[in-house]
Design a protein around this motif. Sequence first.
Motif, PDB file in Angstrom:
ATOM      1  N   ALA A   1       0.808  -1.219   0.000  1.00  0.00           N
ATOM      2  CA  ALA A   1       0.000   0.000   0.000  1.00  0.00           C
ATOM      3  C   ALA A   1       0.838   1.265   0.000  1.00  0.00           C
ATOM      4  CB  ALA A   1      -0.932  -0.004   1.222  1.00  0.00           C
ATOM      5  N   ASP A   2       2.058   1.186   0.568  1.00  0.00           N
ATOM      6  CA  ASP A   2       2.843   2.413   0.766  1.00  0.00           C
ATOM      7  C   ASP A   2       4.039   2.539  -0.165  1.00  0.00           C
ATOM      8  OD1 ASP A   2       4.290   0.325   1.826  1.00  0.00           O
ATOM      9  OD2 ASP A   2       5.062   1.477   3.520  1.00  0.00           O
ATOM     10  N   PHE A   3       4.118   1.671  -1.189  1.00  0.00           N
ATOM     11  CA  PHE A   3       5.312   1.704  -2.033  1.00  0.00           C
ATOM     12  C   PHE A   3       4.982   1.231  -3.441  1.00  0.00           C
ATOM     13  CE2 PHE A   3       9.392  -0.509  -3.367  1.00  0.00           C
ATOM     14  CZ  PHE A   3      10.072   0.654  -3.681  1.00  0.00           C
ATOM     15  N   LEU A   4       5.184   2.133  -4.395  1.00  0.00           N
ATOM     16  CA  LEU A   4       5.025   1.783  -5.811  1.00  0.00           C
ATOM     17  C   LEU A   4       6.256   2.306  -6.539  1.00  0.00           C
ATOM     18  CD1 LEU A   4       3.214   0.522  -7.981  1.00  0.00           C
ATOM     19  CD2 LEU A   4       2.246   2.804  -8.364  1.00  0.00           C
ATOM     20  N   PRO A   5       7.226   1.447  -6.808  1.00  0.00           N
ATOM     21  CA  PRO A   5       8.508   1.921  -7.351  1.00  0.00           C
ATOM     22  C   PRO A   5       8.398   2.435  -8.777  1.00  0.00           C
ATOM     23  CG  PRO A   5       8.449  -0.474  -7.325  1.00  0.00           C
ATOM     24  CD  PRO A   5       7.219  -0.011  -6.598  1.00  0.00           C
ATOM     25  N   ASP A   6       9.272   3.378  -9.087  1.00  0.00           N
ATOM     26  CA  ASP A   6       9.409   3.862 -10.460  1.00  0.00           C
ATOM     27  C   ASP A   6      10.249   2.917 -11.305  1.00  0.00           C
ATOM     28  OD1 ASP A   6       8.178   6.588 -10.024  1.00  0.00           O
ATOM     29  OD2 ASP A   6       9.837   6.700  -8.593  1.00  0.00           O
ATOM     30  N   VAL A   7      11.158   2.178 -10.641  1.00  0.00           N
ATOM     31  CA  VAL A   7      12.099   1.296 -11.326  1.00  0.00           C
ATOM     32  C   VAL A   7      12.234   0.010 -10.541  1.00  0.00           C
ATOM     33  CG1 VAL A   7      14.501   0.998 -12.105  1.00  0.00           C
ATOM     34  CG2 VAL A   7      13.439   3.263 -12.212  1.00  0.00           C
ATOM     35  N   LEU A   8      12.260  -1.111 -11.236  1.00  0.00           N
ATOM     36  CA  LEU A   8      12.684  -2.378 -10.652  1.00  0.00           C
ATOM     37  C   LEU A   8      14.079  -2.695 -11.181  1.00  0.00           C
ATOM     38  CD1 LEU A   8      10.857  -5.643  -9.910  1.00  0.00           C
ATOM     39  CD2 LEU A   8      12.910  -5.752 -11.317  1.00  0.00           C
ATOM     40  N   HIS A   9      15.036  -2.866 -10.275  1.00  0.00           N
ATOM     41  CA  HIS A   9      16.427  -3.130 -10.642  1.00  0.00           C
ATOM     42  C   HIS A   9      16.784  -4.542 -10.196  1.00  0.00           C
ATOM     43  CE1 HIS A   9      20.841  -1.490 -10.679  1.00  0.00           C
ATOM     44  NE2 HIS A   9      20.734  -2.659 -11.273  1.00  0.00           N
ATOM     45  N   ALA A  10      16.888  -5.451 -11.158  1.00  0.00           N
ATOM     46  CA  ALA A  10      17.179  -6.859 -10.882  1.00  0.00           C
ATOM     47  C   ALA A  10      18.670  -7.122 -11.046  1.00  0.00           C
ATOM     48  CB  ALA A  10      16.375  -7.755 -11.819  1.00  0.00           C
ATOM     49  N   HIS A  11      19.255  -7.802 -10.064  1.00  0.00           N
ATOM     50  CA  HIS A  11      20.683  -8.095 -10.079  1.00  0.00           C
ATOM     51  C   HIS A  11      20.919  -9.581 -10.360  1.00  0.00           C
ATOM     52  CE1 HIS A  11      22.177  -4.211  -8.481  1.00  0.00           C
ATOM     53  NE2 HIS A  11      20.991  -4.161  -7.911  1.00  0.00           N
ATOM     54  N   ASP A  12      21.579  -9.864 -11.473  1.00  0.00           N
ATOM     55  CA  ASP A  12      22.011 -11.212 -11.857  1.00  0.00           C
ATOM     56  C   ASP A  12      20.832 -12.153 -12.077  1.00  0.00           C
ATOM     57  OD1 ASP A  12      24.691 -11.078 -12.407  1.00  0.00           O
ATOM     58  OD2 ASP A  12      25.368 -11.768 -10.453  1.00  0.00           O
ATOM     59  N   TRP A  13      21.167 -13.427 -12.428  1.00  0.00           N
ATOM     60  CA  TRP A  13      20.129 -14.348 -12.884  1.00  0.00           C
ATOM     61  C   TRP A  13      19.093 -14.633 -11.801  1.00  0.00           C
ATOM     62  CZ3 TRP A  13      18.746 -18.959 -10.715  1.00  0.00           C
ATOM     63  CH2 TRP A  13      19.662 -19.604  -9.865  1.00  0.00           C
TER      64      TRP A  13
END
Length: 492
Positions: free
Chosen positions: A130-142
């Motif tokens: 409810a309190d967090f909607l990111p602008d970016v998802l940053h995925a690290h490695d496989w």
Amino acid sequence: MKPLEVLAVASEMSPLVKTGGLADVVGALPAALRAEGVETRTLLPGYPDVIAALGAGETSLAFDDLFGGPAWLHEGRLGEDVIYTLVAPHLYARAGGLYTDANGVDYPDNAFRFAALAWVGAEIAQGALADFLPDVLHAHDWQAALAPAYLHYSGRPRPATIVTVHNIAFQGQFAKELLDDLRLPPQSFQMEGVEYYGAIGFLKAGLQLCDRITTVSPSYALEIETPEFGMGLDGLLRARANVVSGILNGVDEAVWSPATDSRIAARYDAGRLDRRAKNKATLQRRLHLDADPEAFVLGVVSRLSWQKGHDMLLATLPALMARRVQLALIGTGDKHLEESFLAAQDAYPGRVAVTIGYSEDMAHLIQAGADAFLVPSRFEPCGLTQLYALRYGAVPIVSRLGGLKDTIVDANEMALQAGVATGFQFSPPSAEALALALRQAERVFRDKETWRSLQVNGMKTDVSWRHPARRYAALYREAVSGDAVPSLSLPR
């Protein structure tokens, strides 16, 4: 201006849990990004060590069945950083390592362990909290790279997605029969989706379906677009070259500073290099090396593997031991290499000291006490230990490739005359080229004034996270404001 909000998804994060440089990057980047107007929250697997370090936390999300059992999300803090821990005992509560059991064998359910991490990352990215909607998802490695695929095939609005490749040799490939169990739709199993040579490729899926791709040095970003270094993904990366960039790693200056380091025998800086001698003497005493202040002490702190080039170091040892050279090595990995270095220690008592395992205290002391630091890798995305060595005045000797090439200024004649050299590079990655570089380094070491200039140059080099954080922040904003670049394919 409202801060940009980022969800980082990763399988490890220092100081909570670590097997290598990935953890150091994930741990240090949020604080550096804060200065650039970027707020990062990090999603981690609920390993026992992570839960113990963060405590129970506040439960913010629950799943009745997450790939085989119940799971829930804990929200906690590490200093100023918000950490989400995915607590799933059936996936993470086990006594072995992060990725392998006590015998070094991959867990048979790794596909589900890290699909769960990516799935929950995608859920958070699409508003599950409810309190967090990111602008970016940053995925690290496989381990996190399936998140962009889950977002892509959900059909719902999603944030911008970035995948960072820390080492393309590790890709996460699993049987195609798992497609449905991994909650991937049938249409995803194609070249433009998750399919990779007849299997499901986690890293391949992320690289195919994310908006931007980064790796951890500019040279490695170019190298992985070639068959020699691309590990089968070079064609895809060439097709998406317009969204691929290389951003060098930095180091945590609060942790890696000889002026404040409580783990070493004597603190020092570039203006007090004479105090470094006490660390060298302490290193020799603790490792039972001969007490010889004029010995040329080589330091190695590394995973022991073919990639890291340690077989080449073994091949050069007989010639090194004919001179006034010592070796202080700490590491673990390939059993044959471990046994070979222990045999070398027996063959050269007082000249070779080998510690199988890892000790943070000894890693710091080697950096502070060794005269030179050796990284003879056959490929190296970025490398962090040579950056620590620059900070500590342990002159790096490195292969001329990847991040090593980008971070060390070779002590060739022109660079020495210009006063800009910081270490020694050698190429190709072979025992013969390494032996020549070691001979050259030892020769310069005997010239105390020139050697001191290399040390001072290295210690004054900015290896902090300041510049990389600016690059990442700019990339995030570009991904958020620009249209997603379509994913293309090339013939295999």
